[in-house]
Design a protein around this motif. Structure first.
Motif, PDB file in Angstrom:
ATOM      1  N   GLU A 149       0.863  -1.189   0.000  1.00 14.66           N
ATOM      2  CA  GLU A 149       0.000   0.000   0.000  1.00 14.66           C
ATOM      3  C   GLU A 149       0.895   1.233   0.000  1.00 14.66           C
ATOM      4  OE1 GLU A 149      -3.815   1.542   2.511  1.00 14.66           O
ATOM      5  OE2 GLU A 149      -2.087   0.883   3.677  1.00 14.66           O
ATOM      6  N   SER A 150       0.674   2.108  -0.961  1.00 11.26           N
ATOM      7  CA  SER A 150       1.476   3.332  -1.002  1.00 11.26           C
ATOM      8  C   SER A 150       1.024   4.266   0.118  1.00 11.26           C
ATOM      9  CB  SER A 150       1.318   4.025  -2.355  1.00 11.26           C
ATOM     10  OG  SER A 150       0.037   4.604  -2.457  1.00 11.26           O
ATOM     11  N   LEU A 151       1.887   5.199   0.460  1.00  8.58           N
ATOM     12  CA  LEU A 151       1.531   6.156   1.502  1.00  8.58           C
ATOM     13  C   LEU A 151       0.362   7.037   1.072  1.00  8.58           C
ATOM     14  CD1 LEU A 151       5.098   7.116   2.751  1.00  8.58           C
ATOM     15  CD2 LEU A 151       3.380   5.791   3.971  1.00  8.58           C
ATOM     16  N   SER A 152       0.266   7.324  -0.229  1.00  4.26           N
ATOM     17  CA  SER A 152      -0.866   8.117  -0.734  1.00  4.26           C
ATOM     18  C   SER A 152      -2.181   7.353  -0.571  1.00  4.26           C
ATOM     19  CB  SER A 152      -0.649   8.476  -2.199  1.00  4.26           C
ATOM     20  OG  SER A 152       0.480   9.292  -2.338  1.00  4.26           O
ATOM     21  N   GLU A 153      -2.153   6.068  -0.902  1.00  2.00           N
ATOM     22  CA  GLU A 153      -3.364   5.246  -0.732  1.00  2.00           C
ATOM     23  C   GLU A 153      -3.746   5.158   0.741  1.00  2.00           C
ATOM     24  OE1 GLU A 153      -2.837   2.070  -4.411  1.00  2.00           O
ATOM     25  OE2 GLU A 153      -1.837   1.691  -2.499  1.00  2.00           O
ATOM     26  N   GLN A 154      -2.746   5.020   1.584  1.00  3.74           N
ATOM     27  CA  GLN A 154      -2.996   4.939   3.020  1.00  3.74           C
ATOM     28  C   GLN A 154      -3.617   6.239   3.532  1.00  3.74           C
ATOM     29  OE1 GLN A 154       0.454   3.846   5.268  1.00  3.74           O
ATOM     30  NE2 GLN A 154      -0.481   4.315   7.205  1.00  3.74           N
TER      31      GLN A 154
END
Length: 177
Positions: free
Chosen positions: A69-74
């Protein structure tokens, strides 16, 4: 799912809502259902997930970064869950809570501590800094360069010194020829 309805007092139309299958955002679906109920003059009962706020708060408190999971998605997920967990609060309060939950959910200790040190004011600023720190962390990782250790032999220092002297003598003799 996007449904745009222009409500005009002069125009009456009957539109039925789609069935909710659980794949879309519940808040978005309920907002559209509320607009359709208003448009169609249906009896409006209380829609919403206020009773679910405790469940969403528990999810936020136990949330950690998911694998791949990317930090943006998180950040997006946490913003959405914070809206659901705290439906009656102001956007400023929700953003502050989302900011704290985002930092807490990061599993990399060095990034989490650095974010707390920097002290971003908004979740957007926090997300930007976290993505940058993650990129710097990945760039600073060892590049897979391995160091080989040459075979060593257990010899006496005196033997080694005499061998070195023989080699030097051989080089001198070679140069003289």
């Amino acid at each position: 799912m996007t449904l745009i309805i222009a409500i005009s007092p002069d125009i009456k139309c009957k539109i039925k809502p789609q069935l909710y299958d659980g794949s879309d955002d519940l808040e978005e679906y309920l907002t559209q259902l509320y607009l359709l109920a208003k448009l169609n003059d249906w009896e409006i009962s209380r829609f919403g997930s206020i009773n679910w706020s405790e469940v969403f708060r528990a999810e936020l408190q136990t949330r950690v970064s998911l694998r791949n999971e990317s930090l943006s998605e998180q950040a997006q997920t946490l913003k959405k869950r914070t809206r659901r967990a705290y439906p009656g609060t102001t956007p400023i309060v929700r953003d502050t809570l989302a900011l704290d939950y985002f930092i807490d959910a990061i599993t990399k200790t060095d990034i989490r501590l650095r974010l707390r040190e920097v002290g971003p004011k908004t979740i957007y600023e926090n997300e930007h800094i976290a993505v940058r720190l993650e990129a710097l962390r990945l760039a600073d990782r060892p590049k897979g360069r391995s160091v080989r250790i040459a075979n060593t032999c257990d010899t006496d220092d005196s033997e080694m010194v005499s061998e070195i002297k023989e080699i030097k003598l051989g080089i001198k003799i070679y140069k003289m020829k």
